[in-house]
Design an enzyme around this catalytic site. Structure first.
Site, PDB file in Angstrom:
ATOM      1  N   GLY A 199       0.821  -1.214   0.000  1.00 18.82           N
ATOM      2  CA  GLY A 199       0.000   0.000   0.000  1.00 18.82           C
ATOM      3  C   GLY A 199       0.852   1.260   0.000  1.00 18.82           C
ATOM      4  N   ALA A 200       0.227   2.387   0.371  1.00 18.42           N
ATOM      5  CA  ALA A 200       0.859   3.710   0.219  1.00 18.42           C
ATOM      6  C   ALA A 200       1.342   3.827  -1.230  1.00 18.42           C
ATOM      7  CB  ALA A 200       1.991   3.934   1.219  1.00 18.42           C
ATOM      8  N   HIS A 217       2.129   4.500  -5.145  1.00 15.72           N
ATOM      9  CA  HIS A 217       2.662   5.593  -5.955  1.00 15.72           C
ATOM     10  C   HIS A 217       2.765   5.089  -7.398  1.00 15.72           C
ATOM     11  CE1 HIS A 217       6.340   3.268  -5.700  1.00 15.72           C
ATOM     12  NE2 HIS A 217       6.367   3.396  -4.383  1.00 15.72           N
ATOM     13  N   HIS A 232       4.108   1.494  -8.066  1.00 17.52           N
ATOM     14  CA  HIS A 232       3.126   0.415  -7.904  1.00 17.52           C
ATOM     15  C   HIS A 232       2.154   0.388  -9.087  1.00 17.52           C
ATOM     16  CE1 HIS A 232       3.932   1.401  -3.472  1.00 17.52           C
ATOM     17  NE2 HIS A 232       4.276   0.139  -3.560  1.00 17.52           N
ATOM     18  N   LYS A 248      13.016  -2.085  -8.594  1.00 13.57           N
ATOM     19  CA  LYS A 248      13.448  -1.267  -7.449  1.00 13.57           C
ATOM     20  C   LYS A 248      13.998  -2.140  -6.329  1.00 13.57           C
ATOM     21  CE  LYS A 248      13.315   2.187  -4.358  1.00 13.57           C
ATOM     22  NZ  LYS A 248      12.818   1.650  -3.153  1.00 13.57           N
TER      23      LYS A 248
HETATM   24  P1  AMP Z   1       6.146  -2.369  -1.636  1.00 12.15           P
HETATM   25  O1  AMP Z   1       4.790  -1.782  -1.487  1.00 12.15           O
HETATM   26  O2  AMP Z   1       7.262  -1.452  -1.252  1.00 12.15           O
HETATM   27  O3  AMP Z   1       6.252  -3.748  -1.015  1.00 12.15           O
HETATM   28  O4  AMP Z   1       6.347  -2.600  -3.198  1.00 12.15           O
HETATM   29  C1  AMP Z   1       5.440  -3.396  -3.917  1.00 12.15           C
HETATM   30  C2  AMP Z   1       6.002  -3.640  -5.292  1.00 12.15           C
HETATM   31  O5  AMP Z   1       6.171  -2.395  -5.974  1.00 12.15           O
HETATM   32  C3  AMP Z   1       7.384  -4.317  -5.259  1.00 12.15           C
HETATM   33  O6  AMP Z   1       7.441  -5.295  -6.286  1.00 12.15           O
HETATM   34  C4  AMP Z   1       8.303  -3.169  -5.536  1.00 12.15           C
HETATM   35  O7  AMP Z   1       9.523  -3.555  -6.143  1.00 12.15           O
HETATM   36  C5  AMP Z   1       7.479  -2.332  -6.491  1.00 12.15           C
HETATM   37  N1  AMP Z   1       7.977  -0.952  -6.490  1.00 12.15           N
HETATM   38  C6  AMP Z   1       8.185  -0.150  -5.424  1.00 12.15           C
HETATM   39  N2  AMP Z   1       8.698   1.030  -5.809  1.00 12.15           N
HETATM   40  C7  AMP Z   1       8.822   0.967  -7.157  1.00 12.15           C
HETATM   41  C8  AMP Z   1       9.311   1.868  -8.156  1.00 12.15           C
HETATM   42  N3  AMP Z   1       9.780   3.080  -7.848  1.00 12.15           N
HETATM   43  N4  AMP Z   1       9.279   1.471  -9.443  1.00 12.15           N
HETATM   44  C9  AMP Z   1       8.818   0.227  -9.765  1.00 12.15           C
HETATM   45  N5  AMP Z   1       8.349  -0.664  -8.895  1.00 12.15           N
HETATM   46  C10 AMP Z   1       8.353  -0.308  -7.591  1.00 12.15           C
END
Ligand code: AMP
Length: 271
Positions: free
Chosen positions: A22-23, A25, A28, A140
């Site tokens: 979540g949160a 951007h 995601h 990322k």
């Molecule tokens: P998280 O919510 O941080 O667990 O991220 C969920 C998914 O979004 C993971 O597969 C991350 O690698 C991907 N993600 C997070 N930030 C980015 C970004 N800036 N660009 C591309 N994918 C991202």
């Protein structure tokens, strides 16, 4: 969730899953769009997974703007959101966990030794609950992709992993839910990570192949740019994460560094 997943499967739909905390951007949302474009049905999960946070990490303050996330997903055209509670995912008597593959011990694993065990366990549970055929992850979290790809292969999971490029702010900062922790002054210093990766890429493309020299420049760039702590700054083989010296392509430059109290990661794949 399972009833929905089984219904989609009996109708012959290929299910794409986008696991998130979540949160949301634009990073995601790029994964969501990739799934919408490829899979027949897309399920986005929102779950701040407690088992991937160490006790001294930011679980309690992790941002959870749930209504905003739903609005963003709906705007992006996502139909299904799976947002279970921690007690549903980990009932009190749940004690089985995944022991993550060897590649999880390096880099992040040195600084967050319990992290990838928690990631592998939740991701496997999400794959099962959603009956995923395709799962979308961001570059990322470079090492996370390697951990999950290895788990999929080692445990013969019947799905394909797709990796999507890093989405950045216009000035180059890699998007992250944790960027919200940065003060305006820290936000400026946080740019040092992507700028340092730019410099590393330029050096390598200009023919410098002395790994020690580049890593020294990389660390100096980060310190000069005002990061408080460097966990790692290396150039590695993108498959094994072994340090490369001399540098040969493909290579990945990986950084984990803290600005204020915020730990940031970024990387650059150079092919
Ligand atoms: P998280 O919510 O941080 O667990 O991220 C969920 C998914 O979004 C993971 O597969 C991350 O690698 C991907 N993600 C997070 N930030 C980015 C970004 N800036 N660009 C591309 N994918 C991202």
């Amino acid at each position: 969730m399972v009833a929905l997943a089984l219904d989609l499967k009996t109708r012959g739909q290929r299910v794409g899953v986008v696991p998130t905390m979540g949160a949301l951007h634009a990073g995601h949302l790029s994964l969501v769009r990739a799934s919408l474009a490829e899979a027949d049905e897309t399920i986005v999960s929102i779950f701040v997974n407690p088992t991937q946070f160490a006790v001294d990490e930011d679980l309690d303050k992790y941002p959870q703007p749930f209504e905003r996330d739903l609005a963003l997903l709906s705007e992006a055209g996502a139909k299904y959101v799976f947002a279970p509670s921690a007690s549903e995912i980990y009932p009190a008597d749940c004690s089985t966990t995944i022991s993550p593959p060897a590649i999880s011990k390096k880099l992040e694993g040195e600084f967050r030794p319990t992290h990838f065990g928690g990631v592998a366990t939740i991701v496997l549970k999400l794959f099962h609950l959603t009956r995923a055929d395709l799962a979308y992850f961001g570059q990322k979290d470079f090492q996370q992709v390697l951990v999950i790809e290895r788990m999929v292969e080692d445990l013969n999971l019947p799905l394909a992993i797709r990796v999507c490029p890093i989405v950045r702010e216009p000035d180059g900062l890699a998007m992250s839910s944790r960027n919200a922790y940065l003060s305006p002054e820290e936000r400026k210093r946080a740019l040092t990570l992507s700028r340092t990766l730019d410099q590393v890429e330029q050096l390598i493309r200009s023919g410098v192949n002395d790994g020690f020299e580049i890593i020294t420049e990389m660390r100096q760039g980060l310190i000069d740019g005002g990061v408080e702590r460097i966990d790692y700054a290396i150039i590695a083989n993108p498959r094994t994460l072994e340090t490369l010296d001399p540098i040969e392509l493909p290579a990945v430059a990986l950084i984990a560094a803290s600005v204020g109290d915020t730990r940031l990661i970024d990387n650059r794949l150079i092919t």
